[in-house]
Design an enzyme around this catalytic site. Structure first.
Site, PDB file in Angstrom:
ATOM      1  N   LYS A   4       0.908  -1.193  -0.137  1.00 40.15           N
ATOM      2  CA  LYS A   4      -0.203  -0.100  -0.165  1.00 40.15           C
ATOM      3  C   LYS A   4       0.635   1.379   0.049  1.00 40.15           C
ATOM      4  CE  LYS A   4      -4.039   2.075   2.525  1.00 40.15           C
ATOM      5  NZ  LYS A   4      -4.836   2.057   3.753  1.00 40.15           N
ATOM      6  N   SER A  27      -9.996   2.099   2.580  1.00 41.41           N
ATOM      7  CA  SER A  27      -9.001   2.927   1.849  1.00 41.41           C
ATOM      8  C   SER A  27      -7.937   1.941   1.022  1.00 41.41           C
ATOM      9  CB  SER A  27      -8.153   4.044   2.561  1.00 41.41           C
ATOM     10  OG  SER A  27      -7.211   3.223   3.446  1.00 41.41           O
ATOM     11  N   SER A  55     -10.473  -0.090   6.907  1.00 39.03           N
ATOM     12  CA  SER A  55      -9.760   0.240   5.567  1.00 39.03           C
ATOM     13  C   SER A  55      -8.906  -1.202   5.017  1.00 39.03           C
ATOM     14  CB  SER A  55      -8.723   1.101   5.179  1.00 39.03           C
ATOM     15  OG  SER A  55      -9.379   2.356   5.028  1.00 39.03           O
TER      16      SER A  55
HETATM   17  N1  GLN Z   1     -13.391   4.718   5.840  1.00 32.59           N
HETATM   18  C1  GLN Z   1     -12.915   5.206   6.868  1.00 32.59           C
HETATM   19  C2  GLN Z   1     -12.444   6.712   6.685  1.00 32.59           C
HETATM   20  O1  GLN Z   1     -12.473   7.099   5.877  1.00 32.59           O
HETATM   21  C3  GLN Z   1     -11.795   4.295   7.250  1.00 32.59           C
HETATM   22  C4  GLN Z   1     -10.487   4.547   6.641  1.00 32.59           C
HETATM   23  C5  GLN Z   1      -9.351   3.759   7.223  1.00 32.59           C
HETATM   24  O2  GLN Z   1      -9.702   2.612   7.814  1.00 32.59           O
HETATM   25  N2  GLN Z   1      -8.059   4.061   6.661  1.00 32.59           N
HETATM   26  O3  GLN Z   1     -11.922   7.141   7.919  1.00 32.59           O
END
Ligand code: GLN
Length: 493
Positions: free
Chosen positions: A78, A158, A182
């Site tokens: 990532k 994400s 995410s």
């Molecule tokens: N979708 C959540 C956010 O936008 C979690 C993102 C994540 O876990 N990095 O904050």
């Protein structure tokens, strides 16, 4: 020879040791798949030279009988993980051309165990999002499509690039991070397995910070066993991260098997997760999962987590608050993008205005607001108190049960653009996952069925702190009972 990208990590490790094929051949198979799969936009950078060089070293070690635990296994990373000398931008414009002079601890652990780096994977900008659509590099695309439809679907976020690449066989496994879901939500959307370990299990050193009290690294892989193999290498104490836990790392793969009995295990079904408007097929999947575990000897118990409904609103105070503080460092002075202005303040403003995307700006604004004098007590402090209540709910539940079973997401993958105009709708994707981050617990997402439209659906198993082994065992049973064919048709080729 069969297509080497079809092999799981466990199978590839065996094949490499038996010398059925070389690490170089394995990497070449993935590099070909990556080239054929660029329509998925899963990688933002490919590192074929590095991959081939690492594979050569792996082949030498294999020849000498000195194979390390992940020798020759091709991994995608990532874009949030610092990789020495290689593009690391958290998929943001503001980190333009940033190539760190250091390596994150998690990726260093993987390379030290013999893994091979294929490239950097797409993600939501600074890990803020649930669909990979906030990436500066455009969205990654889900390899799965609805039956009889060519509409492009999001891979979740994400870690959308990680999930898409693993599902489409563009890497054997991938690193990911999870602040509010995410790892688990994109895994659920792509028919892959993703585990967010206990807070402190993996070092956060060298991972671009989003919300430091919530961020945790973990793997996305094709099987429960593969996720366990990867986590064993990624995890471990690190003096460079003061929140990293000094606890031994078990051989998670040994626990990731349905041969471990569920007899005597108590699995909780938290009734508050039966949220209003939940599609029937998600509810059915959940009941099916409980029935499978009961058939295999577990006792199913209804439990209550009364503060569940406050988790999402509290998360969307805590996470932006920490993000606004963490992202203050991007000012055009030290690294990344610089947009000149009339004076220093003008340069800061122009750089941040141009460098951050809309969602990141929204988070910085919310975070700054809830931390500002006069609002701090009403929002931030209150959210922290809610966080304690959520943790206590789980502590009480774990006095009665060994693990919890919930849906991973409230829906299957949705089309690109379906929620981009409605941030609140987008935030609801995390309804089943954020609680786990708020409490610092481990959670795994495991594919358990298909929607009526033919898309993967997943269940989540939540465990006690540092009891990832139970999660792997329960997830292995779900995987075995479901017996799914998780190979999406390769329309992108
Ligand atoms: N979708 C959540 C956010 O936008 C979690 C993102 C994540 O876990 N990095 O904050």
């Amino acid at each position: 020879m069969t297509d080497l990208t079809r092999l799981t990590i466990a199978e590839a490790l065996k094949g490499l040791k038996r010398r059925d094929f070389t690490a170089t051949e394995l990497v070449e198979a993935y590099l070909d798949a990556m080239a054929a799969g660029r329509a998925l936009n899963a990688y933002v950078v490919e590192t074929p030279d590095k991959a081939l060089e690492m594979a050569r070293e792996s082949d030498e070690r294999l020849a000498r009988g000195e194979a390390r635990p992940l020798e020759g296994i091709p991994i995608g990373v990532k874009d949030l993980f610092a990789t020495r000398g290689v593009h690391t931008q958290a998929c943001s414009h503001i980190l333009d051309d940033f190539k760190p002079t250091y390596e994150s601890t998690v990726t260093a652990n993987l390379w030290n165990d013999g893994a091979v780096m294929l490239g950097k994977l797409n993600m939501d900008e600074f890990a803020m999002g649930s669909s990979n659509e906030t990436s500066y590099y455009g969205p990654a695309i889900n390899p799965w499509r609805r039956k009889d439809s060519e509409e492009k679907l999001v891979p979740g976020g994400s870690s959308g690039g990680s999930a898409a690449a693993v599902a489409a066989r563009l890497c054997a496994g991938a690193t990911a991070t999870d602040t509010g879901g995410s790892i688990r939500q994109p895994a659920a959307f792509t028919g892959t397995v993703g585990i967010k370990p206990t807070y402190g299990r993996c070092s956060r050193w060298g991972i671009v910070a989003f919300a430091s009290s919530l961020d945790q690294a973990g793997p996305i892989a094709r099987t429960v066993k593969d996720a366990a193999i990867l986590l064993t290498s990624m995890a471990g104490h690190d003096e460079k991260d003061t929140t990293s836990a000094n606890v031994p790392v078990p051989d998670f793969a040994a626990a990731a098997t349905q041969e471990r009995d569920l007899k005597g295990m108590r699995i909780g079904i938290p009734k508050e997760y039966r949220v209003e408007g939940m599609p029937e097929e998600i509810d059915r999947l959940w009941q099916q999962g409980a029935a499978w575990l009961a058939e295999r000897g577990a006792e199913i118990v209804e439990v209550s987590l009364p503060h569940t409904k406050y988790a999402l609103p509290a998360y969307y105070i805590v996470a932006p608050a920490e993000a606004s503080s963490n992202l203050a460092r991007y000012d055009g002075v030290r690294y990344g993008l610089r947009v000149e202005g009339d004076d220093l303040i003008g340069m800061y403003e122009n750089t941040r205005a141009e460098g951050f995307g809309a969602e990141v700006k929204r988070r910085v604004l919310i975070g700054t607001y809830v931390l500002s004098a006069g609002y701090y007590d009403a929002y931030y402090l209150k959210a922290q108190k809610v966080r304690t209540l959520i943790r206590r709910d789980f502590e009480k539940a774990f006095e009665q049960v060994d693990a919890l079973l919930t849906p991973a997401t409230p829906s299957a993958a949705f089309p690109l653009g379906a929620m981009t105009d409605d941030p609140l709708q987008m935030y609801l994707n995390d309804i089943f996952t954020v609680t786990v981050n708020m409490a610092g617990l481990p959670g795994i997402s495991v594919p358990a069925g298909f929607s009526a439209e033919g898309l993967p659906l997943a269940l989540q198993i939540i465990g006690r702190p540092f009891d990832e082994e139970t999660l792997f065992t329960v997830a292995a049973h779900v995987e075995d009972a479901a017996g799914l064919d998780l190979d999406p048709p390769q329309w992108w080729k």
